[in-house]
Write an enzyme that holds these catalytic residues in place. Structure first.
Site, PDB file in Angstrom:
ATOM      1  N   HIS A 115      -9.547  -3.541  10.024  1.00  0.00           N
ATOM      2  CA  HIS A 115      -9.506  -3.391   8.565  1.00  0.00           C
ATOM      3  C   HIS A 115      -9.953  -4.666   7.845  1.00  0.00           C
ATOM      4  O   HIS A 115     -10.301  -4.609   6.654  1.00  0.00           O
ATOM      5  CB  HIS A 115      -8.093  -3.051   8.099  1.00  0.00           C
ATOM      6  CG  HIS A 115      -7.828  -1.584   7.927  1.00  0.00           C
ATOM      7  ND1 HIS A 115      -8.692  -0.739   7.269  1.00  0.00           N
ATOM      8  CD2 HIS A 115      -6.771  -0.814   8.299  1.00  0.00           C
ATOM      9  CE1 HIS A 115      -8.189   0.482   7.253  1.00  0.00           C
ATOM     10  NE2 HIS A 115      -7.032   0.472   7.875  1.00  0.00           N
TER      11      HIS A 115
ATOM     12  N   HIS B 193      -6.643  -1.499  15.103  1.00  0.00           N
ATOM     13  CA  HIS B 193      -6.917  -0.815  13.835  1.00  0.00           C
ATOM     14  C   HIS B 193      -6.696  -1.756  12.656  1.00  0.00           C
ATOM     15  O   HIS B 193      -7.567  -1.877  11.775  1.00  0.00           O
ATOM     16  CB  HIS B 193      -6.008   0.402  13.717  1.00  0.00           C
ATOM     17  CG  HIS B 193      -6.187   1.177  12.456  1.00  0.00           C
ATOM     18  ND1 HIS B 193      -7.051   2.256  12.352  1.00  0.00           N
ATOM     19  CD2 HIS B 193      -5.616   1.047  11.225  1.00  0.00           C
ATOM     20  CE1 HIS B 193      -7.017   2.730  11.129  1.00  0.00           C
ATOM     21  NE2 HIS B 193      -6.147   2.025  10.416  1.00  0.00           N
ATOM     22  N   GLU B 194      -5.552  -2.416  12.623  1.00  0.00           N
ATOM     23  CA  GLU B 194      -5.260  -3.286  11.479  1.00  0.00           C
ATOM     24  C   GLU B 194      -6.195  -4.491  11.452  1.00  0.00           C
ATOM     25  O   GLU B 194      -6.603  -4.942  10.380  1.00  0.00           O
ATOM     26  CB  GLU B 194      -3.801  -3.724  11.489  1.00  0.00           C
ATOM     27  CG  GLU B 194      -2.790  -2.589  11.527  1.00  0.00           C
ATOM     28  CD  GLU B 194      -3.000  -1.530  10.457  1.00  0.00           C
ATOM     29  OE1 GLU B 194      -3.516  -1.847   9.379  1.00  0.00           O
ATOM     30  OE2 GLU B 194      -2.629  -0.362  10.705  1.00  0.00           O
TER      31      GLU B 194
ATOM     32  N   MET C 155       0.366  -2.620   8.488  1.00  0.00           N
ATOM     33  CA  MET C 155      -0.363  -2.818   7.238  1.00  0.00           C
ATOM     34  C   MET C 155      -1.306  -3.995   7.384  1.00  0.00           C
ATOM     35  O   MET C 155      -0.915  -5.053   7.877  1.00  0.00           O
ATOM     36  CB  MET C 155       0.639  -3.050   6.092  1.00  0.00           C
ATOM     37  CG  MET C 155      -0.001  -3.265   4.749  1.00  0.00           C
ATOM     38  SD  MET C 155      -1.046  -1.864   4.274  1.00  0.00           S
ATOM     39  CE  MET C 155      -2.250  -2.697   3.261  1.00  0.00           C
ATOM     40  N   GLU C 156      -2.548  -3.818   6.894  1.00  0.00           N
ATOM     41  CA  GLU C 156      -3.633  -4.755   7.159  1.00  0.00           C
ATOM     42  C   GLU C 156      -3.755  -5.875   6.147  1.00  0.00           C
ATOM     43  O   GLU C 156      -4.837  -6.438   5.971  1.00  0.00           O
ATOM     44  CB  GLU C 156      -4.963  -3.989   7.212  1.00  0.00           C
ATOM     45  CG  GLU C 156      -5.454  -3.442   5.867  1.00  0.00           C
ATOM     46  CD  GLU C 156      -5.047  -2.004   5.589  1.00  0.00           C
ATOM     47  OE1 GLU C 156      -5.691  -1.357   4.758  1.00  0.00           O
ATOM     48  OE2 GLU C 156      -4.074  -1.550   6.213  1.00  0.00           O
ATOM     49  N   ASN C 157      -2.691  -6.256   5.461  1.00  0.00           N
ATOM     50  CA  ASN C 157      -2.775  -7.306   4.441  1.00  0.00           C
ATOM     51  C   ASN C 157      -3.627  -8.490   4.924  1.00  0.00           C
ATOM     52  O   ASN C 157      -3.507  -8.922   6.066  1.00  0.00           O
ATOM     53  CB  ASN C 157      -1.375  -7.825   4.112  1.00  0.00           C
ATOM     54  CG  ASN C 157      -0.360  -6.719   4.022  1.00  0.00           C
ATOM     55  OD1 ASN C 157      -0.406  -5.901   3.132  1.00  0.00           O
ATOM     56  ND2 ASN C 157       0.561  -6.701   4.976  1.00  0.00           N
TER      57      ASN C 157
ATOM     58  N   GLU D  53      -9.963   4.283   6.025  1.00  0.00           N
ATOM     59  CA  GLU D  53      -9.136   4.725   7.150  1.00  0.00           C
ATOM     60  C   GLU D  53      -9.939   5.509   8.183  1.00  0.00           C
ATOM     61  O   GLU D  53      -9.803   5.276   9.388  1.00  0.00           O
ATOM     62  CB  GLU D  53      -7.951   5.555   6.649  1.00  0.00           C
ATOM     63  CG  GLU D  53      -6.968   4.778   5.795  1.00  0.00           C
ATOM     64  CD  GLU D  53      -6.346   3.590   6.499  1.00  0.00           C
ATOM     65  OE1 GLU D  53      -6.469   3.473   7.737  1.00  0.00           O
ATOM     66  OE2 GLU D  53      -5.737   2.753   5.811  1.00  0.00           O
TER      67      GLU D  53
ATOM     68  N   GLY E  86       3.162   2.519  10.282  1.00  0.00           N
ATOM     69  CA  GLY E  86       3.001   1.862  11.568  1.00  0.00           C
ATOM     70  C   GLY E  86       2.705   0.396  11.408  1.00  0.00           C
ATOM     71  O   GLY E  86       3.248  -0.444  12.121  1.00  0.00           O
TER      72      GLY E  86
ATOM     73  N   GLU F 186       0.852  -1.186   0.000  1.00  0.00           N
ATOM     74  CA  GLU F 186       0.000   0.000   0.000  1.00  0.00           C
ATOM     75  C   GLU F 186       0.890   1.239   0.000  1.00  0.00           C
ATOM     76  O   GLU F 186       1.825   1.329   0.789  1.00  0.00           O
ATOM     77  CB  GLU F 186      -0.910   0.030   1.221  1.00  0.00           C
ATOM     78  CG  GLU F 186      -1.926   1.146   1.141  1.00  0.00           C
ATOM     79  CD  GLU F 186      -2.926   1.158   2.299  1.00  0.00           C
ATOM     80  OE1 GLU F 186      -3.784   2.061   2.318  1.00  0.00           O
ATOM     81  OE2 GLU F 186      -2.841   0.284   3.168  1.00  0.00           O
TER      82      GLU F 186
END
Length: 906
Positions: free
Chosen positions: A318, A314-315, A280-282, A337, A278, A138
């Site tokens: 997502h 947060h991740e 990443m939500e892969n 977001e 910080g 991303e």
């Protein structure tokens, strides 16, 4: 028109980067249904084979368009269509595109590319960190792995096979579920992963290396077992327990609050120390900066623990708001977001004190987003154009985007908001959606018209609210006149009225809540009600009001606005009596702000400084009642910061703000020394370190008292701070003591800094704190110390964490020293931006906004800051990231950048 001799336009590169415009969006001409990837990992020459099942998009009007795939820093080795190799006459590679003409309506495309992960200093795509392989795709990193239609509205199902040396990379991870693995005879091994959910390529992830897992299991409410693992470097296993607890709590919360279950058999988190962001939500494989995974009391502060809770949740959230429903294009970034930040804020509020969490979130919004709205980089929550989308991962998109979501819930009510979420997922699951799609679901579920509310997405700027009131005792009628206005922002000089929900209460003279009845209503309402302001000016009439009330607003910070012109006596009353904790805190902050700004004016006029007795009384009252809620008391004791005070001034008085705030801190320490000493002793802990809300609040209050005690510079408090440092009970207390010692010119300062370095030089995350504390010291020679630290053997300009710890902390967290009249701070920052840009334009560009505030300062500082921006723009080979940020920052007063960024109009 500006005088060209005094106010030249910024220099431009030979080739002006073309912006991407939201108005130019077209549906993709081709779709990819399935992707099969095979990686043969090698630091210097990784081979990537990809097989794409491609078909023309029936929704596209371009029936004969060629296939265009994005690609950067790739060596194309093989290319075939439906098993037939393509000769050089069948395709071309130019300007970041692989173009193939005359393709059928459906076909299979096979590609083989070669990349060099060890040379990838941009940390975008596939790169190497500490001997392991990691990806960050991303926003547009996948095109650095293989040629692909790199846009979020092309969603495909992925299978990934990873081949690597088994001794060096015993762990091979990717998205989805593991389906097979095996060994080769040559010392290599392989693993295959399959992701059953369609996703855009920006959610692809690969991790391979010598990592060790901390494992757990989660059972969903429907009874499925999910294997959880956090993968870290050997030796870090003892720092993962908090992250795992946060993950499991987030999974349960999403089920309880939104009925959203996790949808794979495994959930993996991998931690890496070289990372631009910080986390990443892969899908199924979140990649995290180690800063937001690793923690134990000896190495992490309370703030670190809270940061981990925020980012882990947060991740994870997502998975639904970003992955299962993704964004159609990058202009919709706030859809995923803003909504997910809102969700993680609500989660954290439910884990501890909702009031303290709300105050912390508003502090962050005001510190980062309000200045963004007021400067040259102001942009709507949904921007209209960009050169590099990386530059729009901003406080406006994230924090203001979350406030917009919160306002929708306030307008609709919690029950209707939940109905809207359910409808949104039902309509758009496994699809790429837009902000309009979300708003339509909310509107259809609730029946509330959100058409005017949509202005929050396309108008930039922070609305300012002014309130006038009058009371008629004969008619027992109270009238509240509310006006809104929004200052001009680049390319948006004129603003339409926003739709603003204002949560309000009315207080009687003794501070009790009054029941309120608006004109036309039959029955009075107790407590807080929501007024909806939709015009430039509106009058709200309350009837049956027994005595003149004091209005309390905006309760809970119900909208991201600035409230102007509140009389000081009213602020003092609200700070003492309001039943809403946010307004009580905010009133005290506004009162303190007014007092401190008066002192700045007095200093400028040559008057002797004297601290307002009302402020001292308020702080004393806070200390006296601190036992009821130590965390809230710690927030209430904290004076407004220098950056916040600067934001209230037309022309920033750098020296005045700093000296006045230091004076106020020192005077408070002197006048309330006994009460501060008593509170420090009372709230000091002797038992085991705990991370619960009560313990965090006690430590916060104790350390707030220590900072006041040491401010006058007396020997006894300095010795107290050194004793706290030497005791080393936990990193929160150690760092709080070190922070106050770092700003006193006494032998204890260097002794503590040297001791900390000797103890923690082998722990990168802790050593980052050592750099940051020195960068934010208030001592006059800080800039020289920062320049010296930039040459330190442990400083690594290529590591984003270390660079941010020193350079960003100094430029964005130490206004008094960064804005030194000599211009040394500006020169140091520009030198750093130019150096970092050569290897990582994304990270370099995020430093530029510190120079973009030049309009707010005196003419001498303006000249120094703009000279550095011009020097950055004149750098040969400047990245598009830094070019966009510097060129927009340099736009002169009275001039606005058009969508082409470099064309200016008056």
């Amino acid at each position: 028109m500006p005088d060209s001799a005094r106010d030249p336009l910024p220099p431009t590169p030979a080739t002006t980067p073309e912006p991407v415009r939201r108005a130019d969006y077209r549906v993709p001409e081709f779709l990819v249904d399935a992707v099969a990837l095979t990686f043969e990992l090698d630091e210097g020459a990784t081979v990537v084979r990809s097989r794409l099942a491609v078909r023309r998009n029936p929704a596209s009007p371009e029936r004969n368009a060629p296939l265009k795939l994005d690609g950067e820093a790739l060596e194309l080795r093989r290319l075939s269509l439906d098993e037939a190799p393509l000769g050089a006459n069948r395709y071309r590679v130019a300007d970041g595109k692989l173009v193939i003409a005359d393709v059928p309506d459906a076909f299979v495309l096979d590609l083989e590319t070669r990349i060099a992960p060890k040379d990838n200093t941009e940390l975008s795509g596939l790169y190497v960190s500490n001997g392991g392989f990691f990806t960050q795709c991303e926003a547009e990193g996948f095109r650095r792995i293989t040629f692909f239609p790199d846009r979020p509205d092309v969603m495909a199902r992925y299978s990934t096979t990873i081949i690597a040396d088994k001794a060096r990379c015993p762990v091979l991870l990717s998205n989805g579920n593991p389906v097979a693995r095996g060994d080769f005879d040559d010392g290599r091994h392989w693993a295959k992963w399959d992701d059953p959910h369609p996703k855009p390529c920006y959610l692809f992830a690969l991790v391979a290396g010598d990592l060790i897992a901390v494992r757990d299991r989660f059972t969903t409410r429907s009874g499925r077992n999910v294997d959880l693992a956090i993968w870290v470097r050997r030796g870090d296993e003892d720092k993962c327990a908090h992250a795992m607890r946060c993950l499991k709590a987030a999974m349960r919360w999403d089920e309880d609050v939104f009925s959203l279950e996790y949808d794979l058999d495994v959930f993996n988190i991998a931690a890496v120390s070289d990372f631009n962001m910080g986390a990443m939500e892969n899908k199924g494989l979140n990649v995290f900066n180690t800063k937001y995974v690793l923690a134990k009391p000896e190495t992490a502060t309370d703030a670190d623990y809270q940061g981990i809770e925020t980012v882990i949740s947060h991740e994870y959230f997502h998975n639904w708001t970003g992955n299962r429903v993704t964004c159609r294009d990058w202009f919709q970034l706030a859809l995923k977001e803003g909504l997910t930040v809102f969700r993680d804020q609500e989660f954290s509020s439910d884990q501890g004190s909702r009031a303290v969490k709300r105050i912390a979130d508003v502090r962050r919004l005001r510190a980062a987003q309000f200045p963004e709205d007021a400067g040259p980089l102001a942009h709507p929550v949904r921007p209209d154009s960009y050169i590099k989308i990386d530059n729009f991962y901003t406080a406006t998109v994230y924090q203001k985007g979350a406030e917009v979501m919160r306002m929708i819930r306030t307008l609709l009510g919690a029950a209707n908001f939940r109905k809207g979420m359910d409808l949104y997922f039902a309509r758009h699951d496994n699809h790429a959606a837009t902000i309009e799609d979300f708003a339509q679901a909310m509107q259809d579920a609730s029946g509330v018209d959100l058409s005017q509310f949509s202005r929050w997405y396309w108008q930039a700027g922070t609305p300012q609210i002014a309130v006038d009131d009058e009371y008629d005792p004969a008619l027992r009628r109270y009238t509240l006149a509310v006006r809104q206005s929004t200052p001009a922002t680049p390319s948006q000089p004129d603003k339409l009225p926003f739709l603003i929900p204002l949560a309000i209460g009315l207080l009687a003279e003794d501070g009790t809540e009054l029941a309120t009845r608006l004109e036309g209503e039959r029955e009075a309402m107790n407590g807080t009600r929501v007024l909806v302001l939709g015009e430039a000016e509106q009058r709200f009439v309350f009837e049956g009001v027994p005595s003149r009330p004091t209005p309390s607003l905006p309760r809970g910070f119900s909208s991201p606005v600035k409230l102007a012109g509140m009389p000081r006596e009213r602020l003092r009353f609200l700070a003492a009596h309001d039943t809403d904790p946010f307004v009580r805190w905010d009133a005290a902050q506004q009162y303190a702000t007014a007092v401190l700004l008066d002192l700045v004016s007095a200093r400028r006029g040559g008057e002797a400084l004297s601290l307002d007795a009302g402020l001292i009384e308020a702080l004393a009252a806070t200390l006296a009642g601190a036992a009821a809620d130590p965390a809230f008391a710690a927030e209430a004791l904290t004076l407004p910061g220098e950056s916040w005070l600067a934001d209230q001034m037309q022309e920033v008085d750098v020296e005045g703000i700093h000296q006045v705030r230091e004076f106020a801190r020192a005077e408070t320490g002197r006048r309330l020394g006994g009460a501060l000493d008593a509170a420090y002793a009372r709230f000091s802990e002797s038992g085991e370190y705990r991370i619960d809300g009560a313990s965090v609040g006690r430590r916060a209050l104790k350390n707030a008292c220590l900072a006041y005690l040491i401010a006058p510079g007396d020997d006894a408090p300095i010795a107290l701070a050194k004793a706290q440092f030497d005791a080393g009970r936990n990193m929160t207390d150690v760092l709080a003591a070190l922070a106050v010692l770092a700003s006193v010119d006494r032998p204890a300062r260097q002794s503590a800094l040297d001791s900390f370095y000797d103890a923690w030089r082998g722990d990168n995350l802790v050593l980052d704190k050592w750099f940051a504390i020195q960068a934010t010291s208030s001592l006059p020679d800080t800039i020289e110390r920062v320049q010296e630290l930039a040459r330190h053997r442990d400083f690594d300009l290529g590591n984003p964490n270390r660079m941010r710890a020193l350079v960003a902390s100094f430029a964005m967290g130490n206004p008094a020293r960064f804005h030194d009249a000599s211009g040394q701070g500006y020169r140091f920052l520009a030198d750093t931006i130019i150096a970092v840009d050569a290897t990582n334009g994304q990270v370099a560009a995020r430093l530029v906004p510190a120079l973009g505030t030049w309009r707010r300062y005196d003419p001498a500082r303006q000249a120094l800051m703009t000279a550095e921006l011009e020097r950055i723009l004149g750098t040969p080979g400047l990245s598009r990231n830094s070019f966009e940020m510097a060129s927009k920052s340099l736009a002169r007063a009275g001039w606005y950048y058009c969508p082409k960024m470099l064309e200016v109009t008056l």
